[in-house]
Design a protein around this motif. Sequence first.
Motif, PDB file in Angstrom:
ATOM      1  N   CYS A  11       1.055  -0.703   0.019  1.00  0.00           N
ATOM      2  CA  CYS A  11       0.082  -0.096   0.349  1.00  0.00           C
ATOM      3  C   CYS A  11       0.991   1.206   0.177  1.00  0.00           C
ATOM      4  CB  CYS A  11      -0.986   0.001   1.129  1.00  0.00           C
ATOM      5  SG  CYS A  11      -2.612  -1.318   0.806  1.00  0.00           S
ATOM      6  N   GLY A  12       1.711   1.509   0.530  1.00  0.00           N
ATOM      7  CA  GLY A  12       2.579   2.079   0.781  1.00  0.00           C
ATOM      8  C   GLY A  12       1.982   3.246   1.475  1.00  0.00           C
ATOM      9  N   PRO A  13       3.255   3.694   2.526  1.00  0.00           N
ATOM     10  CA  PRO A  13       3.341   5.159   3.081  1.00  0.00           C
ATOM     11  C   PRO A  13       1.715   5.880   3.324  1.00  0.00           C
ATOM     12  CG  PRO A  13       5.147   5.494   2.293  1.00  0.00           C
ATOM     13  CD  PRO A  13       4.814   4.834   1.337  1.00  0.00           C
ATOM     14  N   GLY A  14       1.116   5.892   3.636  1.00  0.00           N
ATOM     15  CA  GLY A  14      -0.544   6.875   3.749  1.00  0.00           C
ATOM     16  C   GLY A  14      -1.402   5.817   3.592  1.00  0.00           C
ATOM     17  N   LEU A  24     -12.060  -8.113   1.163  1.00  0.00           N
ATOM     18  CA  LEU A  24     -10.887  -7.523   1.436  1.00  0.00           C
ATOM     19  C   LEU A  24     -10.196  -5.628   0.863  1.00  0.00           C
ATOM     20  CD1 LEU A  24      -8.686 -10.335   0.759  1.00  0.00           C
ATOM     21  CD2 LEU A  24      -7.775  -9.128   3.181  1.00  0.00           C
ATOM     22  N   ALA A  25      -9.629  -5.000   1.049  1.00  0.00           N
ATOM     23  CA  ALA A  25     -10.427  -3.708   1.067  1.00  0.00           C
ATOM     24  C   ALA A  25      -8.676  -2.602   1.087  1.00  0.00           C
ATOM     25  CB  ALA A  25     -11.395  -2.680   0.862  1.00  0.00           C
ATOM     26  N   ALA A  26      -8.099  -2.717  -0.362  1.00  0.00           N
ATOM     27  CA  ALA A  26      -6.726  -1.387   0.142  1.00  0.00           C
ATOM     28  C   ALA A  26      -6.447  -0.746  -0.618  1.00  0.00           C
ATOM     29  CB  ALA A  26      -5.776  -2.591  -0.329  1.00  0.00           C
ATOM     30  N   TRP A  27      -5.784   0.941  -0.081  1.00  0.00           N
ATOM     31  CA  TRP A  27      -5.557   2.004  -1.453  1.00  0.00           C
ATOM     32  C   TRP A  27      -4.285   2.178  -0.955  1.00  0.00           C
ATOM     33  CZ3 TRP A  27      -8.152   0.887   2.927  1.00  0.00           C
ATOM     34  CH2 TRP A  27      -8.185   1.395   4.742  1.00  0.00           C
ATOM     35  N   ARG A  28      -4.246   2.545  -1.787  1.00  0.00           N
ATOM     36  CA  ARG A  28      -2.654   3.469  -1.968  1.00  0.00           C
ATOM     37  C   ARG A  28      -2.485   5.118  -0.871  1.00  0.00           C
ATOM     38  NH1 ARG A  28      -1.180  -0.124  -6.241  1.00  0.00           N
ATOM     39  NH2 ARG A  28       0.493  -0.787  -5.239  1.00  0.00           N
ATOM     40  N   GLY A  29      -1.018   5.699  -0.335  1.00  0.00           N
ATOM     41  CA  GLY A  29      -1.123   6.184   0.848  1.00  0.00           C
ATOM     42  C   GLY A  29      -1.369   7.609   0.026  1.00  0.00           C
TER      43      GLY A  29
END
Length: 484
Positions: A446-449, A469-474
């Motif tokens: 996901c990276g920082p944030g 499952l849910a994911a988002w990038r910083g």
Amino acid sequence: MAVDNGIELPDGFSSASEYVAEVRRIYSPYAFLAQMHIVDFLVRPHWESLDAEWRSYFMSDEFDIGKLIPMAAHGQMDEACPSSLREFVGKMFSLQFPRQRMGDQATGEERELVLKYFVDGMSEKKREEVVDLAALVGNVARGTGSGLVVDVGAGQGYLSRVVAYGRADAPRVLAVDFAEGQKRGAEVHQRRTLKRLQGKRAVAEGFKGPSDIETRLVHRVLRVDLESARELATAAQEEAGGAPWMLCGLHACGDLSSSVLKAFAGSDAAAVVVVPCCYNHITEGDGAGFPLSSELHGVEFGINALKTACQATVRWESREQDTVAGFQRNYFRALLHYLMVTTGQLPMDAPFPAVGGVTGTELAAAEEHVGAAEGDDRAFAAYAYAALKRLGVEWRPTVAQCVEARQRTSHGYRQMAVVWTLRSLMGPLIEGMLVVDRALYLRRHCGPGGGVRAFALFDAVTSPRNVVLAAWRGGRGGSFGLKD
């Protein structure tokens, strides 16, 4: 319930890594149950692998097979239950990944919209799933600024249409499926839905979809697997035209879920939202669908344990008749294997022929071949005839052979029901490790944030595979309106 940075966990755990370590520790001594194959139960000493005290309890005159159902559904046991068995059942329940639904993700208005205009072809179960997942996907798309949603394994396009047409500010949708037939079927539903949304009734009722509604949804045939995750990302990037985009999938089967997550990890996708299913179709090992995270490195369940992860004991009590029928199906399949082995039709170590589900029509047609047998003897003789016909095997046992085999192994029905129950209780532990493995993998990419959520989205009885499952990038949003 505890939460580790968006990953829901059972009470008592401060981190997902701690949860995984404890589940692995508890699972190990009982792994033989989950890995056991039920078909060869009557020709192998599987029953003897259980604790002697457990065997004595389950085979006592006082024990009724009906007690297995409340035991599996919510851990209910009688006073005569051995303490070690009580401890086992308690552990299985206390370590389950939280399956209680958080609450509606869709507003009342969103739910009413779907039920009014989008239910064409949907079962009641599918409607409930699409309502809440479409709302979640829409929230994530708006929160990340994603102008394109790629629906992987879109099938008939039920989710795709609600996401693409449900709001004036809806994102565009690229619906991907590997089957041309699914694409054609989805396009038929799409034309019907557009006609309905552009009709007089919708206009009179104030429906307001996207101004360019005709071009909001595009279907494409594309095979997505672990080897083609990069191709999926490339297709999405081309369709997005430089704008932010995201991935989603409703009940993405087996490795398809892993492929979608890998496509997210290896691309510039802003987010991903996936509800996995069909764990028995997951491949295992380096570069496979499991494990994805370093925390689960070296873990290998085997196909039988992955099938066990698909069990839904939470439904057993409300569907008691189906549960008991399942016990009988397992027994009949093992009894047929026993009959084939003991009569020399199949070597002991030969692979098990896959019978599949024998239909009521097939059983009814077999009835005329079973003579005067009655009750369970008649039922098994008909099953044997129908199953062997389905397998393309010319040999048929006599009714007398069927009756003798059933009488000789009558104890097997109870024993198999017991073992099936105990191994099914382990299913949620295996599912928990699969879910957390994927969540930890996403967290790493996901990276920082950025962030990850793993939680129960649907009702577990209606939709046993209910974890999303849910994911988002910083730098691209926060909780996206997820409701606790």
